[in-house]
Design a protein around this motif. Sequence first.
Motif, PDB file in Angstrom:
ATOM      1  N   GLY A 185       0.813  -1.205   0.000  1.00  0.00           N
ATOM      2  CA  GLY A 185       0.000   0.000   0.000  1.00  0.00           C
ATOM      3  C   GLY A 185       0.850   1.259   0.000  1.00  0.00           C
ATOM      4  O   GLY A 185       0.498   2.256  -0.618  1.00  0.00           O
ATOM      5  N   GLN A 212      -7.974  -5.760 -13.782  1.00  0.00           N
ATOM      6  CA  GLN A 212      -8.386  -5.941 -12.378  1.00  0.00           C
ATOM      7  C   GLN A 212      -9.012  -4.694 -11.772  1.00  0.00           C
ATOM      8  O   GLN A 212      -8.693  -4.295 -10.651  1.00  0.00           O
ATOM      9  CB  GLN A 212      -7.185  -6.390 -11.520  1.00  0.00           C
ATOM     10  CG  GLN A 212      -6.637  -7.734 -11.885  1.00  0.00           C
ATOM     11  CD  GLN A 212      -7.576  -8.875 -11.553  1.00  0.00           C
ATOM     12  OE1 GLN A 212      -8.657  -8.676 -11.008  1.00  0.00           O
ATOM     13  NE2 GLN A 212      -7.198 -10.083 -11.925  1.00  0.00           N
ATOM     14  N   LEU A 262     -12.333  -2.986 -10.173  1.00  0.00           N
ATOM     15  CA  LEU A 262     -13.521  -3.526  -9.500  1.00  0.00           C
ATOM     16  C   LEU A 262     -14.767  -3.132 -10.303  1.00  0.00           C
ATOM     17  O   LEU A 262     -15.001  -1.952 -10.537  1.00  0.00           O
ATOM     18  CB  LEU A 262     -13.634  -2.993  -8.070  1.00  0.00           C
ATOM     19  CG  LEU A 262     -12.494  -3.355  -7.130  1.00  0.00           C
ATOM     20  CD1 LEU A 262     -12.895  -3.130  -5.673  1.00  0.00           C
ATOM     21  CD2 LEU A 262     -12.060  -4.801  -7.305  1.00  0.00           C
ATOM     22  N   PRO A 263     -15.507  -4.131 -10.749  1.00  0.00           N
ATOM     23  CA  PRO A 263     -16.623  -3.840 -11.659  1.00  0.00           C
ATOM     24  C   PRO A 263     -17.709  -2.970 -11.030  1.00  0.00           C
ATOM     25  O   PRO A 263     -18.452  -2.306 -11.737  1.00  0.00           O
ATOM     26  CB  PRO A 263     -17.178  -5.228 -11.994  1.00  0.00           C
ATOM     27  CG  PRO A 263     -16.720  -6.112 -10.893  1.00  0.00           C
ATOM     28  CD  PRO A 263     -15.420  -5.549 -10.416  1.00  0.00           C
ATOM     29  N   SER A 264     -17.768  -2.973  -9.698  1.00  0.00           N
ATOM     30  CA  SER A 264     -18.861  -2.235  -9.062  1.00  0.00           C
ATOM     31  C   SER A 264     -18.482  -0.787  -8.767  1.00  0.00           C
ATOM     32  O   SER A 264     -19.296  -0.038  -8.245  1.00  0.00           O
ATOM     33  CB  SER A 264     -19.251  -2.927  -7.755  1.00  0.00           C
ATOM     34  OG  SER A 264     -18.111  -3.032  -6.931  1.00  0.00           O
ATOM     35  N   LEU A 265     -17.250  -0.420  -9.091  1.00  0.00           N
ATOM     36  CA  LEU A 265     -16.842   0.961  -8.825  1.00  0.00           C
ATOM     37  C   LEU A 265     -16.650   1.706 -10.149  1.00  0.00           C
ATOM     38  O   LEU A 265     -16.240   1.122 -11.152  1.00  0.00           O
ATOM     39  CB  LEU A 265     -15.526   0.995  -8.037  1.00  0.00           C
ATOM     40  CG  LEU A 265     -15.500   0.244  -6.697  1.00  0.00           C
ATOM     41  CD1 LEU A 265     -14.186   0.516  -5.968  1.00  0.00           C
ATOM     42  CD2 LEU A 265     -16.667   0.653  -5.809  1.00  0.00           C
ATOM     43  N   GLU A 294     -13.889   6.057  -8.678  1.00  0.00           N
ATOM     44  CA  GLU A 294     -13.865   5.313  -7.413  1.00  0.00           C
ATOM     45  C   GLU A 294     -12.759   4.268  -7.411  1.00  0.00           C
ATOM     46  O   GLU A 294     -12.126   4.011  -6.385  1.00  0.00           O
ATOM     47  CB  GLU A 294     -15.225   4.649  -7.173  1.00  0.00           C
ATOM     48  CG  GLU A 294     -16.317   5.649  -6.805  1.00  0.00           C
ATOM     49  CD  GLU A 294     -17.721   5.096  -6.953  1.00  0.00           C
ATOM     50  OE1 GLU A 294     -18.664   5.806  -6.578  1.00  0.00           O
ATOM     51  OE2 GLU A 294     -17.870   3.956  -7.476  1.00  0.00           O
ATOM     52  N   MET A 346      -9.692   6.095  -6.626  1.00  0.00           N
ATOM     53  CA  MET A 346      -9.683   6.578  -5.239  1.00  0.00           C
ATOM     54  C   MET A 346      -9.383   5.455  -4.241  1.00  0.00           C
ATOM     55  O   MET A 346      -8.903   5.705  -3.127  1.00  0.00           O
ATOM     56  CB  MET A 346     -11.050   7.199  -4.879  1.00  0.00           C
ATOM     57  CG  MET A 346     -11.287   8.569  -5.477  1.00  0.00           C
ATOM     58  SD  MET A 346     -13.052   8.980  -5.452  1.00  0.00           S
ATOM     59  CE  MET A 346     -13.349   9.106  -3.700  1.00  0.00           C
ATOM     60  N   LEU A 347      -9.688   4.220  -4.649  1.00  0.00           N
ATOM     61  CA  LEU A 347      -9.648   3.097  -3.705  1.00  0.00           C
ATOM     62  C   LEU A 347      -8.322   2.964  -2.930  1.00  0.00           C
ATOM     63  O   LEU A 347      -8.330   2.894  -1.700  1.00  0.00           O
ATOM     64  CB  LEU A 347     -10.002   1.799  -4.443  1.00  0.00           C
ATOM     65  CG  LEU A 347     -10.061   0.546  -3.578  1.00  0.00           C
ATOM     66  CD1 LEU A 347     -11.170   0.656  -2.538  1.00  0.00           C
ATOM     67  CD2 LEU A 347     -10.298  -0.704  -4.434  1.00  0.00           C
ATOM     68  N   PRO A 348      -7.131   2.947  -3.622  1.00  0.00           N
ATOM     69  CA  PRO A 348      -5.892   2.778  -2.832  1.00  0.00           C
ATOM     70  C   PRO A 348      -5.661   3.923  -1.857  1.00  0.00           C
ATOM     71  O   PRO A 348      -5.140   3.708  -0.757  1.00  0.00           O
ATOM     72  CB  PRO A 348      -4.794   2.717  -3.896  1.00  0.00           C
ATOM     73  CG  PRO A 348      -5.399   3.198  -5.151  1.00  0.00           C
ATOM     74  CD  PRO A 348      -6.871   2.950  -5.065  1.00  0.00           C
ATOM     75  N   GLU A 365      -8.043   5.659  -0.366  1.00  0.00           N
ATOM     76  CA  GLU A 365      -8.980   5.474   0.742  1.00  0.00           C
ATOM     77  C   GLU A 365      -8.502   4.366   1.679  1.00  0.00           C
ATOM     78  O   GLU A 365      -8.632   4.463   2.879  1.00  0.00           O
ATOM     79  CB  GLU A 365     -10.374   5.146   0.201  1.00  0.00           C
ATOM     80  CG  GLU A 365     -11.047   6.354  -0.408  1.00  0.00           C
ATOM     81  CD  GLU A 365     -12.361   5.996  -1.086  1.00  0.00           C
ATOM     82  OE1 GLU A 365     -13.086   6.918  -1.457  1.00  0.00           O
ATOM     83  OE2 GLU A 365     -12.643   4.786  -1.258  1.00  0.00           O
ATOM     84  N   LEU A 366      -7.942   3.307   1.086  1.00  0.00           N
ATOM     85  CA  LEU A 366      -7.446   2.218   1.917  1.00  0.00           C
ATOM     86  C   LEU A 366      -6.286   2.687   2.784  1.00  0.00           C
ATOM     87  O   LEU A 366      -6.038   2.160   3.860  1.00  0.00           O
ATOM     88  CB  LEU A 366      -7.029   1.027   1.049  1.00  0.00           C
ATOM     89  CG  LEU A 366      -8.176   0.218   0.424  1.00  0.00           C
ATOM     90  CD1 LEU A 366      -7.638  -0.818  -0.547  1.00  0.00           C
ATOM     91  CD2 LEU A 366      -9.008  -0.452   1.501  1.00  0.00           C
ATOM     92  N   ASP A 399      -6.233   5.587   4.012  1.00  0.00           N
ATOM     93  CA  ASP A 399      -6.846   6.620   4.850  1.00  0.00           C
ATOM     94  C   ASP A 399      -6.397   8.038   4.482  1.00  0.00           C
ATOM     95  O   ASP A 399      -6.187   8.883   5.356  1.00  0.00           O
ATOM     96  CB  ASP A 399      -6.552   6.365   6.337  1.00  0.00           C
ATOM     97  CG  ASP A 399      -7.062   5.002   6.767  1.00  0.00           C
ATOM     98  OD1 ASP A 399      -8.145   4.605   6.287  1.00  0.00           O
ATOM     99  OD2 ASP A 399      -6.373   4.335   7.557  1.00  0.00           O
ATOM    100  N   ARG A 427      -4.738   4.312 -11.356  1.00  0.00           N
ATOM    101  CA  ARG A 427      -4.845   3.751 -10.012  1.00  0.00           C
ATOM    102  C   ARG A 427      -3.449   3.388  -9.483  1.00  0.00           C
ATOM    103  O   ARG A 427      -3.151   3.544  -8.295  1.00  0.00           O
ATOM    104  CB  ARG A 427      -5.732   2.502 -10.038  1.00  0.00           C
ATOM    105  CG  ARG A 427      -5.920   1.880  -8.673  1.00  0.00           C
ATOM    106  CD  ARG A 427      -6.843   0.695  -8.697  1.00  0.00           C
ATOM    107  NE  ARG A 427      -6.243  -0.439  -9.406  1.00  0.00           N
ATOM    108  CZ  ARG A 427      -6.856  -1.603  -9.604  1.00  0.00           C
ATOM    109  NH1 ARG A 427      -8.089  -1.763  -9.177  1.00  0.00           N
ATOM    110  NH2 ARG A 427      -6.253  -2.573 -10.248  1.00  0.00           N
TER     111      ARG A 427
END
Lengths: 833, 237
Positions: B99, B110, B112-115, B119, B122-124, B126-127, B129, B169
């Motif tokens: 991270g 890879q 995420l299909p739902s984001l 988003e 943004m994910l890494p 957010e993970l 923080d 990303r």
Amino acid sequence: MRGLLQSWRLFRRELAAGEVRVLLAALVLAVTAVTAVGFITDRAERALALEANRLLGGDAVLRADQPIAEGPRQLAAREGLRVAETLSFPSMLRHADRFKLADLRALGPGFPLRGHYLLLADDGQSDRISRDIPEPGTLWLSRAGAEAMGARIGDQLSVGDSALTLAALVSQEPDAALDYFNVAPRAFLNLADLPATGLIQQGSRISYRLVVAGDVAAVSRFSSAIKATLGRGQRLETISDARPEIRSALERADRFLGLSALLSVVLAAIAVAMAARRHCARHLDGCAVMRCLGASQARITTIYIGEVVWLGVVGSGIGVLLGLAIQAALGSWLARVMGLAIPPAGLWPAIEGVLVGFTVLLAFAVPPILALRGVSALRVLRRDLAGAEAGAVLSTIAGLSGLAALLWLKAGSASLAFSMLAGIAITLLALGLLAAALIALLRRLRGRLRGPWRYGLANVGRRPLSSAAQISALGLGLMVILLLTLVRTDLLDRWQRALPADAPNRFIINVQSDQVQPVQQFLRDGGVDSVELYPMIRGRLIELNQQPVSGSDFAGNGERARRLAEREFNLSASSSYRSSDNRIVAGNWWPEGGPAEPEVSVEQGLASALGWKLGDHVAFDIAGRRFDARISSLREVDWESFRPNFFVVASPGALDGYAGSHITAIRLPEARPGLANDLVTRFPNLSVIDIDAVLAQVRNTANQVTMAVEYVFYFTLLAGILVLLAAVTSTQDERLQEGSVMRVLGARHWQLRMAHASEFIAIGLLAGLTAATAATVLSGVIAEQVFGLPWSANWPVAAAGALAGMSAVTISGLLATRRVLSAPPDRTLRALA
Amino acid sequence: MTDTSAEPAVAQLSADSVLVVNGLGKRVPLPDRQLTILDDVSFSIRAGEAVAIVGASGSGKSTLLGLMAGLDLPSSGTVILAGESLNALDEDGRARLRGQKVGFVFQSFQLLPSLTALENVMLPLELADAADAMTPARDILQKVGLGDRLGHYPRQLSGGEQQRVALARAFVTRPDVLFADEPTGNLDTETGAQVIDLLFELNRQQGTTLVLVTHDEKLAVRCDRSLRLSGGQLVSP
């Protein structure tokens, strides 16, 4: 806190993307079903209780052995209820020089609040309806009572210190359901006349009754409040005080409602379990990616469990609201159609809905999520690495434990919950074994199959765990639906069969020994085919196994036992027993000619309530004489046959010489509606009880409950069908991918359809057959254990159910996979890559 | 067996090495024997360097990448990434290191299909923080030319666009090391070239160390140097 925020973010995003829709829909459906069925059954149960109480003369009756204080009256007034008061006690009546012990009833203004009296019209033949009470200074007498005393309208009768004028003869009372076999004369007077009689004195055995009626919700509130503050010697009279014929029909309806609610929980659990499985399978990749991006295992667990919790909050919330809306709509519709005022439901079904939603969701979704922690980050490079299937066993165990807790809570009876859970577990095991056998068989067969069949059946064999899970869920769902169908069919049949066209509609009581032959002859001449008269002798229990007993000795066995023991028993004697509505469950019926010593056969329910066992010795006091006998058999009685049945039947000759009368039940020939009146004219001491009126009320209630049961059933059925769809949808992604690959390779529409159809037919057939077998056996257990009905396997319904199940699985499967045909294969492949 | 002892310095150690691989081996048990996928591989990579790992299919490239990034554990040998020995860290420790220091680009994107695209980027952050994940994610998506596709889901994007989101990303956390596994493997030549140009451009701007696994020789020559794998062993290029 941060994890909670991130899980909320994930939930919101996945919701927007449509990713959690299937799980959310399953959860909403589950909670809606449980809540709506819970609300409707709750309301139906309350309506039933109210209806039943109306058979007792009002909407609710508070009974006490001391004058009822102001509290309950004020409470009733605050609730806007109508109130009436009655007092009853035994007292001597005098007419000229005849004395008779009568059951005296002093009626207050307004009584009866429900129902009416039937008074003999002036012509002495027909009845007229009266909703009033005797005028002050007058008295009404039961018809048989007047006959016994030789009293005529206009005569003076002495009651205590008062002289009252006989103004009417009573054929039927509004609260006849309580005990229409009581042959003591009944006298009715105006409550205002009671003080002048001087009969109310210290130590008098008086029953004070406060009868209320009015708005159903207000009656419900009144009953609950009264129940909480019942004093010594006070109780709410309920249907358990009524005759067993009436009680047993209503109790069965009540239990069916409970069963429906229970099964809706099972269906809900299956829907959520299947959707949760798919949810977790679809998150394997995301989990691996998050691991690559630096999320710790704890973080991933928090995020995904947090998401499930959010899902639970939103899904349960929507489910409860929908459940409320459905029950409100259905409730008011039912009320309109059935003409039945349905009391509002309590809050409990809503709480229960949320509880069920969360328990099922957490029990089935958390184990796979915990298994997600074990997903290797390497899955981003190698997709073939194992996923969360390892969590399947844990998931099943956790799920079943959660379900067990819910069933226990819902059934309120450990034995019902246990047999249900055992049924489910055995069905699951059988389904699992059969699925494994089928899969093994298909693996062997696939080389011999050709074309689409080969691909379709290969699919079943290629994913053994997934196929087994799917077959189990489908089978269990089908089993539950079939079970409910079978039990419902049984029950409805029963109600219709219980009241056949030739069911007796008149009881004739108080036939004296020397009248048995003439009465039989009179009725035969009147066109009544078979007339069997049974002796009926009233006796009070005095000893059990040589120990003196009173009602209070049975207080430990419950209130009902105490009241049963205090009341006078109707004893009869018979050399043979009627196998159509009696069944020996323990011991033996006496041999032809009767036993050497007096024996009795006791109704099983009474024996268990009073703790009597085979071989016990009982002694009764019959009009001052003692009667001793040994219990030689226990009988199961079908009270709903509405034929004369007795809790205690003595061996032939045992009761000879004891004071009593005879009873019979007949169906009036349609051509001779006046036969009953002719009979009473010819034998004035007889009482003819019109049970048509009582039956009509029971039938009406049964019909209303049947309707409620039917709608609850259809709703549960709908939930079941949606479960099938959810189960099929759970493997939709794999099918989409395979379908797309096949299409890329040149498969035509019909080939794909055939491949899918063959797969669903195989799964549906297996699930359907197992479900039908399991449902048939389980419905037998439930019929016997819960409803006390004899079980005969209903194979036609089971076979039809299996077939319908197979068709439902195939059709819903083909519907769910039609996207495979319509979506461009390249896009599907890319979306699923 | 994992060997955590200090091996003789086969790899060239230097002060600015960001990745040191020493005597790395990976074996998996088969029913009848052991299959060796990687055998005694040693090398080191300096900060800011772009290194291609080339070889035929089945030569062990992806396994090596997985071991270097701490996605899997070796049977023998050590990996030191950004100064930390991966062998000494547990799975969560390795996840934390990834991270903080590592970015990934995969052949199969890879995402995420739902984001949405935004988003996903943004994910890494957010993970990790991050206080503000939105601004850097939006900026970098602008930079890769997808400023007008922020709200689109992966299924609504072409392969090239999806890989550009994956690049965004990977770079949004400003990683020390970027691992790329056949980043053009799922793309046509032209789109692949555009994505690679973008990858090298971002790499240059951020001074990231790039480890690129590919079987494409033309792509390999754009790196500073190549390591060739054959039968699980390093061979001379």
